[in-house]
Structure formats: C-alpha cells, structure tokens
Motif scaffolding. Sequence first.
Motif, PDB file in Angstrom:
ATOM      1  N   HIS A  29       7.598   8.322  -8.233  1.00 47.11           N
ATOM      2  CA  HIS A  29       7.656   6.900  -8.579  1.00 47.11           C
ATOM      3  C   HIS A  29       6.392   6.141  -8.188  1.00 47.11           C
ATOM      4  O   HIS A  29       6.032   5.158  -8.848  1.00 47.11           O
ATOM      5  N   GLY A  30       5.717   6.567  -7.124  1.00 44.47           N
ATOM      6  CA  GLY A  30       4.684   5.764  -6.490  1.00 44.47           C
ATOM      7  C   GLY A  30       5.320   4.884  -5.432  1.00 44.47           C
ATOM      8  O   GLY A  30       6.409   4.328  -5.643  1.00 44.47           O
ATOM      9  N   LYS A  31       4.680   4.772  -4.265  1.00 45.04           N
ATOM     10  CA  LYS A  31       5.283   4.018  -3.160  1.00 45.04           C
ATOM     11  C   LYS A  31       5.608   2.581  -3.561  1.00 45.04           C
ATOM     12  O   LYS A  31       6.631   2.033  -3.145  1.00 45.04           O
ATOM     13  N   HIS A  32       4.752   1.973  -4.373  1.00 50.61           N
ATOM     14  CA  HIS A  32       4.979   0.585  -4.756  1.00 50.61           C
ATOM     15  C   HIS A  32       6.232   0.420  -5.618  1.00 50.61           C
ATOM     16  O   HIS A  32       6.804  -0.671  -5.663  1.00 50.61           O
ATOM     17  N   PHE A  33       6.643   1.513  -6.277  1.00 50.64           N
ATOM     18  CA  PHE A  33       7.745   1.436  -7.236  1.00 50.64           C
ATOM     19  C   PHE A  33       8.969   2.246  -6.804  1.00 50.64           C
ATOM     20  O   PHE A  33       9.882   2.452  -7.595  1.00 50.64           O
ATOM     21  N   ILE A  34       8.983   2.705  -5.561  1.00 50.99           N
ATOM     22  CA  ILE A  34      10.097   3.543  -5.108  1.00 50.99           C
ATOM     23  C   ILE A  34      11.405   2.753  -5.221  1.00 50.99           C
ATOM     24  O   ILE A  34      11.492   1.589  -4.801  1.00 50.99           O
ATOM     25  N   PRO A  35      12.445   3.328  -5.794  1.00 49.03           N
ATOM     26  CA  PRO A  35      13.709   2.593  -5.946  1.00 49.03           C
ATOM     27  C   PRO A  35      14.313   2.174  -4.604  1.00 49.03           C
ATOM     28  O   PRO A  35      14.166   2.850  -3.584  1.00 49.03           O
ATOM     29  N   PHE A  64       6.786   9.296  10.374  1.00 45.93           N
ATOM     30  CA  PHE A  64       6.919   9.427   8.921  1.00 45.93           C
ATOM     31  C   PHE A  64       7.747   8.271   8.357  1.00 45.93           C
ATOM     32  O   PHE A  64       7.359   7.644   7.360  1.00 45.93           O
ATOM     33  N   LEU A  65       8.868   7.976   8.980  1.00 42.39           N
ATOM     34  CA  LEU A  65       9.727   6.889   8.487  1.00 42.39           C
ATOM     35  C   LEU A  65       9.001   5.546   8.567  1.00 42.39           C
ATOM     36  O   LEU A  65       9.136   4.698   7.680  1.00 42.39           O
ATOM     37  N   SER A  66       8.221   5.354   9.601  1.00 41.87           N
ATOM     38  CA  SER A  66       7.442   4.131   9.718  1.00 41.87           C
ATOM     39  C   SER A  66       6.439   4.012   8.573  1.00 41.87           C
ATOM     40  O   SER A  66       6.217   2.927   8.031  1.00 41.87           O
ATOM     41  N   THR A  67       5.860   5.144   8.176  1.00 43.06           N
ATOM     42  CA  THR A  67       4.853   5.145   7.116  1.00 43.06           C
ATOM     43  C   THR A  67       5.464   4.898   5.742  1.00 43.06           C
ATOM     44  O   THR A  67       4.935   4.123   4.948  1.00 43.06           O
ATOM     45  N   VAL A  68       6.583   5.551   5.452  1.00 40.57           N
ATOM     46  CA  VAL A  68       7.175   5.383   4.121  1.00 40.57           C
ATOM     47  C   VAL A  68       7.831   4.014   3.941  1.00 40.57           C
ATOM     48  O   VAL A  68       8.007   3.565   2.810  1.00 40.57           O
ATOM     49  N   LEU A  69       8.160   3.350   5.034  1.00 35.81           N
ATOM     50  CA  LEU A  69       8.811   2.044   4.950  1.00 35.81           C
ATOM     51  C   LEU A  69       7.839   0.889   5.198  1.00 35.81           C
ATOM     52  O   LEU A  69       8.268  -0.253   5.403  1.00 35.81           O
ATOM     53  N   ASP A  70       6.541   1.165   5.177  1.00 38.62           N
ATOM     54  CA  ASP A  70       5.564   0.131   5.510  1.00 38.62           C
ATOM     55  C   ASP A  70       5.621  -1.068   4.570  1.00 38.62           C
ATOM     56  O   ASP A  70       5.559  -2.227   5.005  1.00 38.62           O
ATOM     57  N   LYS A  71       5.755  -0.815   3.267  1.00 40.79           N
ATOM     58  CA  LYS A  71       5.801  -1.939   2.317  1.00 40.79           C
ATOM     59  C   LYS A  71       7.091  -2.747   2.486  1.00 40.79           C
ATOM     60  O   LYS A  71       7.071  -3.979   2.419  1.00 40.79           O
ATOM     61  N   VAL A  72       8.182  -2.053   2.705  1.00 46.37           N
ATOM     62  CA  VAL A  72       9.460  -2.739   2.914  1.00 46.37           C
ATOM     63  C   VAL A  72       9.397  -3.624   4.164  1.00 46.37           C
ATOM     64  O   VAL A  72       9.909  -4.742   4.179  1.00 46.37           O
ATOM     65  N   ASP A  73       8.733  -3.125   5.196  1.00 40.98           N
ATOM     66  CA  ASP A  73       8.642  -3.846   6.466  1.00 40.98           C
ATOM     67  C   ASP A  73       7.577  -4.937   6.466  1.00 40.98           C
ATOM     68  O   ASP A  73       7.503  -5.727   7.413  1.00 40.98           O
ATOM     69  N   GLY A  74       6.703  -4.956   5.457  1.00 39.39           N
ATOM     70  CA  GLY A  74       5.581  -5.891   5.461  1.00 39.39           C
ATOM     71  C   GLY A  74       4.482  -5.482   6.415  1.00 39.39           C
ATOM     72  O   GLY A  74       3.730  -6.323   6.914  1.00 39.39           O
ATOM     73  N   ARG A  75       4.354  -4.156   6.690  1.00 42.28           N
ATOM     74  CA  ARG A  75       3.323  -3.653   7.600  1.00 42.28           C
ATOM     75  C   ARG A  75       2.262  -2.827   6.873  1.00 42.28           C
ATOM     76  O   ARG A  75       1.426  -2.179   7.507  1.00 42.28           O
ATOM     77  N   TYR A  76       2.296  -2.809   5.571  1.00 42.92           N
ATOM     78  CA  TYR A  76       1.405  -1.952   4.784  1.00 42.92           C
ATOM     79  C   TYR A  76      -0.057  -2.318   5.044  1.00 42.92           C
ATOM     80  O   TYR A  76      -0.460  -3.475   4.963  1.00 42.92           O
ATOM     81  N   ASP A  77      -0.868  -1.312   5.370  1.00 44.12           N
ATOM     82  CA  ASP A  77      -2.302  -1.522   5.559  1.00 44.12           C
ATOM     83  C   ASP A  77      -3.031  -0.209   5.288  1.00 44.12           C
ATOM     84  O   ASP A  77      -2.441   0.756   4.787  1.00 44.12           O
ATOM     85  N   TYR A  78      -4.321  -0.187   5.599  1.00 49.73           N
ATOM     86  CA  TYR A  78      -5.161   0.978   5.302  1.00 49.73           C
ATOM     87  C   TYR A  78      -4.649   2.228   5.998  1.00 49.73           C
ATOM     88  O   TYR A  78      -4.610   3.307   5.419  1.00 49.73           O
ATOM     89  N   ARG A  79      -4.230   2.087   7.239  1.00 47.96           N
ATOM     90  CA  ARG A  79      -3.795   3.264   7.998  1.00 47.96           C
ATOM     91  C   ARG A  79      -2.472   3.816   7.478  1.00 47.96           C
ATOM     92  O   ARG A  79      -2.282   5.031   7.439  1.00 47.96           O
ATOM     93  N   TYR A 114      -1.925  -2.345  -6.549  1.00 49.80           N
ATOM     94  CA  TYR A 114      -0.781  -2.006  -5.696  1.00 49.80           C
ATOM     95  C   TYR A 114      -1.211  -1.646  -4.274  1.00 49.80           C
ATOM     96  O   TYR A 114      -0.375  -1.304  -3.437  1.00 49.80           O
ATOM     97  N   THR A 115      -2.532  -1.724  -4.008  1.00 49.85           N
ATOM     98  CA  THR A 115      -3.031  -1.467  -2.655  1.00 49.85           C
ATOM     99  C   THR A 115      -3.289  -2.768  -1.903  1.00 49.85           C
ATOM    100  O   THR A 115      -3.937  -2.756  -0.850  1.00 49.85           O
ATOM    101  N   ASP A 116      -2.809  -3.876  -2.436  1.00 48.02           N
ATOM    102  CA  ASP A 116      -3.030  -5.167  -1.790  1.00 48.02           C
ATOM    103  C   ASP A 116      -2.561  -5.123  -0.342  1.00 48.02           C
ATOM    104  O   ASP A 116      -1.397  -4.831  -0.063  1.00 48.02           O
ATOM    105  N   GLY A 117      -3.483  -5.399   0.576  1.00 44.29           N
ATOM    106  CA  GLY A 117      -3.175  -5.346   2.003  1.00 44.29           C
ATOM    107  C   GLY A 117      -3.810  -4.173   2.708  1.00 44.29           C
ATOM    108  O   GLY A 117      -3.876  -4.132   3.941  1.00 44.29           O
TER     109      GLY A 117
END
Length: 408
Positions: free
Chosen positions: A33-39, A67-82, A282-285
């Motif tokens: 799906h792509g992380k930005h579009f994950i259901p 791993f869970l922290s990384t896959v949920l970064d967009k949901v949590d509002g923590r998405y960044d380069y790392r 979709y990489t905003d942030g």
Amino acid sequence: MTGPAPLHRWLAHRRPTAARFPYAAVVDAYQHHGKHFIPDEWTRLLAAARERMPEVRGVQRRYLAAFLSTVLDKVDGRYDYRTYLALNLLPLPDIGDTPTPTPAARLLARRDRTHAHLLTDLIRFELAAATGTTPLPQLRPEPQRAAKRVRHALRAAMPALHRLSLVDPAVGGDLEAVARQVVAAVDADLTAEERLAMKVSMLPVSTIHDEWMFIRVLQTFEVTFALLAVDLQAVVAAVHAGHLHLAATRMSTAATLLRDSAPLWSVMATLQPAAFHGFRPYTDGASAIQSRNYKLVESLCRTPAAGRRDSPAYLSVPDVRTLITHGQTSVDDALDALTPPHTTGADSPALASAMAEFTAVLRQWRQTHYGLAVRMLGADQPGTGYTHGTPYLAHARAEPVFRHRPNT
C-alpha cells in the motif's frame, strides 16, 4: 499479500512472544500500500499490538517495540527522517554505545556488513523487478536505467565486499552474472538478525519503484556517517592523549571511507524525476536536514558557530545540539587544548595531511549533493519534506570543515 490474519492470530495469544510476531505480513502490507496509504485496519491492529507490549515475552521485545514505533510514526504524528529510513531498526554504530571503545577494525567490519547488505538488497530488488516479481510496481525504470543503477550499486558495494572477503576481487562476467554472484554470496552469509533488519527497514511511503533505491541509498549514507562520527570521536581522544600519529591514521581512514561512498551519488542520479516528484509529497515532515549522523560529523570536526547552532540545521537535531551546548569536544577544540598550542601542520604533518584529505572529500560530497538536488528540484526549491532544500544546501556547502588550517 496475506492480509491481517497473521496479526490477528498473534494478538489472540494470551502471552504473545516477540519472536513470533508476523513481521513479514506487516512489511508486505506496507510495501503493497505504501506507508502513507496503509489501511486503518492495519494501524489499529498494530496499535493494539503496541498496547500489549508489557505482556510480550522474549529477547526481541525491544526490537519489536522499535518496529511498532516506526510503522506507527505517521499515525502518532512523529514521522521524520529517522523513522522514514527506519534507522532504529538498522545496526548503526553510535558515539555513546559503550564506555569502552570498540576496536576500529570491528566497527569497520560491522559498517561494511550493513553497507553491503543494503546495496545487495537494492541489487536484488532491481534484478527481481525485471521479471515483475517485486512490490512497488509504479513507474518502473526502463532496462537501461535499471542496468546503470545495478552497475553503480555494485561499484559502491565492492570495497566493503572485498574487505569482508565475500567476493573475489577477480570476479567477472556480464553485469547480471556478477550481480547474481554478489547477491548469492551475501545471502549465504546473512544471519537471521541481519535478514530481519533488511526486511523490516524497507517501509516506503508509496508504491513507486524508485523509492526503494532512494531509501536504500540514504540508509547506506547514514551507516557511513554513523561510523565517521565514531572515528572522529576517536580522533578527538587521540589528540587529547597527544597521540597525533594515531589521530592521523583514524582521520585518514575516515576520509577513505567517505571517498568509498562516492559512487552512491551515481546510484542516486538514476532516480527518475517523475518518480521522485511522485512520492515526494508523502514524505512531508522527513528531510535530510534531520540527519543526526551528518550533524555529528560536522560538529565533531568543528564546533558550529552560534548562528549555525541556532539555525534550522541544528534545531532539527535537538539531541546533537544538546551535546554541543553541553561541551562536546571537536577535533578543533582538541587541537586548541594541546600544550603548547599546536599548529597541526608543523607538529604533525600526517594529521595535517589527513585533515586536508577529509576536508576535500567532504566538500566534494556536499557539492555533489547540492548538484543532484538542483537537478531534481531547481536552485530555489524546498527539499524532501518541504524543508529548506536547495537554498539550505547552497549555504551549507560553504561551511568550513575545520577551523584549523592544516599547514600541508
């Protein structure tokens, strides 16, 4: 793609174990799906898994939490380069890992393994894409561009592969044959932990083919800069101890390592502009201005002036900025502290030469980065994640590497 059934089954266990977590199913979904579009169904289940972490057993528990922290970064509002690059899931060296320094040869071998694994995964992906058997099916490059990408990736991987004795220096044949030999040799040498790291560290935001390469190249640069930071910290320690010859050796090694990574820019140059502009929104942030490892390298060479320290460059990496404000010692600082004051070049021609070598290589790295960014974005455009982009790079490339002027 198998769907979320494996995750449902894991959650149904009364006492789930980290070792049995269905990483493959989750990563396959993110790549499909792509992380930005994950259901939402997936993110709800993953959030439920994170809530159950206090119950999870096993030595891999901390890795699963990362791993869970990384896959949920967009949901949590923590998405960044790392989190975009899943850097906390890769075995990067860190300047604060242990109170006892790890031998330089062992650190280099660790970096070489990760470097080789990342690039081999890219090569494997491109070979498989030629038969249409990979995820990220959108905007696949034409065969000539894909072949060029594989050729440059092989060139970038070879120094590490040779140091690790994974590939015979005399290996030959046509491009595809050599690529398949390299992939087979590296695959046969992977540990279970390394295989998992390669799997879970590819979490693209889109399904555009070139994003796989984009992520792997940036990750590979991060691995190198992480080791350069450790090397520079060792240079500081050697200068403090008055061992200028040892400092020169470590500085020269760092310059060689950075020079060896130069072919990565040739790999990145195969990025299709349409592909880049397709996944970039979709990489905003997430932006390379947030690279902690690059800022560590810069600040360990020369303590940044107040204007740069208080600019977006360092405000984007608050932990590095904190190290600086709490008195992190740079190579320049260590040279200043020598008694009597050393002029570097007069007292240690070898160190002066190594500093000049490192300066030249880093300046070329910056210039190449800027040139490629201008080609993709133009001279006045924001960068990935809509940050400061090419104007920032234009200014940053002129930053002095060292304040000391080695008398070579």
